[in-house]
Scaffold this motif. Structure first.
Motif, PDB file in Angstrom:
ATOM      1  N   GLU A   1       0.729  -1.046  -0.008  1.00  0.00           N
ATOM      2  CA  GLU A   1      -0.068  -0.090   0.116  1.00  0.00           C
ATOM      3  C   GLU A   1       0.979   1.390   0.073  1.00  0.00           C
ATOM      4  O   GLU A   1       0.529   2.275  -0.601  1.00  0.00           O
ATOM      5  CB  GLU A   1      -0.959  -0.205   1.213  1.00  0.00           C
ATOM      6  CG  GLU A   1      -1.877  -1.081   0.760  1.00  0.00           C
ATOM      7  CD  GLU A   1      -2.626  -1.803   2.126  1.00  0.00           C
ATOM      8  OE1 GLU A   1      -2.400  -1.284   3.403  1.00  0.00           O
ATOM      9  OE2 GLU A   1      -3.365  -2.813   2.010  1.00  0.00           O
TER      10      GLU A   1
ATOM     11  N   GLU B   1       4.165 -10.913   0.426  1.00  0.00           N
ATOM     12  CA  GLU B   1       2.746 -10.397   0.255  1.00  0.00           C
ATOM     13  C   GLU B   1       2.219 -10.442  -1.289  1.00  0.00           C
ATOM     14  O   GLU B   1       2.435  -9.246  -1.594  1.00  0.00           O
ATOM     15  CB  GLU B   1       2.288  -9.458   1.201  1.00  0.00           C
ATOM     16  CG  GLU B   1       2.776  -9.385   2.516  1.00  0.00           C
ATOM     17  CD  GLU B   1       1.926  -8.539   3.250  1.00  0.00           C
ATOM     18  OE1 GLU B   1       1.532  -8.874   4.417  1.00  0.00           O
ATOM     19  OE2 GLU B   1       2.020  -7.293   3.126  1.00  0.00           O
TER      20      GLU B   1
ATOM     21  N   SER C   1      -4.577 -12.294   3.228  1.00  0.00           N
ATOM     22  CA  SER C   1      -5.893 -13.041   3.570  1.00  0.00           C
ATOM     23  C   SER C   1      -5.603 -14.188   4.422  1.00  0.00           C
ATOM     24  O   SER C   1      -6.186 -15.388   4.104  1.00  0.00           O
ATOM     25  CB  SER C   1      -6.727 -13.354   2.203  1.00  0.00           C
ATOM     26  OG  SER C   1      -6.827 -12.210   1.493  1.00  0.00           O
TER      27      SER C   1
ATOM     28  N   GLY D   1      -3.416  -8.960   8.054  1.00  0.00           N
ATOM     29  CA  GLY D   1      -4.138  -7.674   8.187  1.00  0.00           C
ATOM     30  C   GLY D   1      -5.398  -7.808   8.792  1.00  0.00           C
ATOM     31  O   GLY D   1      -5.755  -7.830   9.933  1.00  0.00           O
TER      32      GLY D   1
HETATM   33  P1  PGA Z   1      -4.768  -9.044   4.766  1.00  0.00           P
HETATM   34  O1  PGA Z   1      -3.564  -7.968   4.703  1.00  0.00           O
HETATM   35  O2  PGA Z   1      -4.504 -10.196   5.773  1.00  0.00           O
HETATM   36  O3  PGA Z   1      -6.092  -8.253   5.190  1.00  0.00           O
HETATM   37  O4  PGA Z   1      -5.011  -9.637   3.433  1.00  0.00           O
HETATM   38  C1  PGA Z   1      -2.317  -8.422   4.766  1.00  0.00           C
HETATM   39  C2  PGA Z   1      -1.155  -7.280   4.882  1.00  0.00           C
HETATM   40  O5  PGA Z   1      -1.603  -6.301   3.918  1.00  0.00           O
HETATM   41  O6  PGA Z   1      -0.276  -7.162   5.488  1.00  0.00           O
END
Ligand code: PGA
Length: 251
Positions: A97, A167, A213, A234
């Motif tokens: 992000e 990730e 996820s 997350g």
């Molecule tokens: P998520 O996010 O487990 O909601 O997919 C993981 C992260 O962005 O570190």
């Protein structure tokens, strides 16, 4: 072998009272865990309160980002020294992000990583390919570029205080998890790149977390893979019971 590292990335969720309440609930649920390193990463405004609430526990606190300067005219940024002062032991660097929305590139992330490690913070350094990159057969190329640029100039001692979080961007917050075999394949590739650039000892000791996820239902299967050394979580890290279930699945 490598000790699993399970971290919760809370992203931009939870005000101070909610954050403190969450860790108060979490603490007893993971108090018996002696074989896993556990980290929670709240937003900046909650770091100090959460660190105070977790004093003496087996849960460490991390930030989600930092800036590679000690102080100065950098409006809106936070120094690693300030994170240590607030009670952090860790920071995340290079989350997808940040790469996507804040245009952080490999060179800047390398600067941040080296600086944060030099101040004494431990770092979870994130890498991962997008869906288009994976479908275009570019996964390995992208991971190699992120590793080569991101880890440039690190010493063996630096690696002792960091992990890599693989990730896949297409699996973050989408409910689409990499299968354990897909995760293992990517993690083995990441380790091979680190081995080629930094040697056997560094590569064998380096923890590589999977993120994207991760839930209580899939965590054990993912972390059972030989090259998957924990998780960066997350959505499922926002609730104490689901995060604790993932921690307890790790060891
Ligand atoms: P998520 O996010 O487990 O909601 O997919 C993981 C992260 O962005 O570190």
């Amino acid at each position: 072998m490598r000790r699993p590292l399970v971290a919760g990335n809370w992203k931009m969720f939870k005000k101070i009272a909610e954050a403190v309440e969450m860790v108060a609930t979490l603490k007893p649920l993971v108090a018996g865990s002696t074989t896993v390193d556990i980290v929670v990463c709240p937003v900046f405004t909650s770091l100090h309160a959460v660190a105070q609430a977790l004093k003496g526990s087996n849960i460490e606190v991390g930030a989600q980002n930092c800036y590679p300067k000690e102080s100065g005219a950098y409006t809106g940024e936070v120094a690693p020294q300030m994170l240590l002062d607030a009670g952090c032991a860790w920071t995340i660097i290079g989350h997808s992000e940040r790469r996507e929305y804040f245009k952080e590139n490999d060179e800047f992330l390398n600067e941040k990583l080296k600086y944060a490690l030099a101040t004494g913070l431990k770092v979870m350094f994130c890498i991962g390919e997008t869906l288009a990159e994976r479908q275009g057969g570019k996964m390995n190329e992208v991971l190699k570029r992120q590793l080569t640029g991101g880890l440039q100039g690190l010493t063996e001692a630096d690696f002792g205080r960091m992990s890599i979080a693989y990730e896949p961007v297409w699996a973050i917050g989408t409910g689409l998890t990499a299968t354990p075999d897909q995760a293992e394949e990517a993690h083995a590739f990441v380790r091979s790149v680190v081995r080629a650039q930094f040697g056997e000892t560094v590569a064998d000791a380096l923890r590589i977390q999977y993120g994207g996820s991760v839930k209580p239902e899939n965590a054990a299967e993912l972390m059972a893979k030989p090259n998957v050394d924990g998780a960066l979580v997350g959505g499922a890290a926002l609730k104490a019971d689901s995060f604790a279930a993932i921690v307890n699945a790790a060891g």
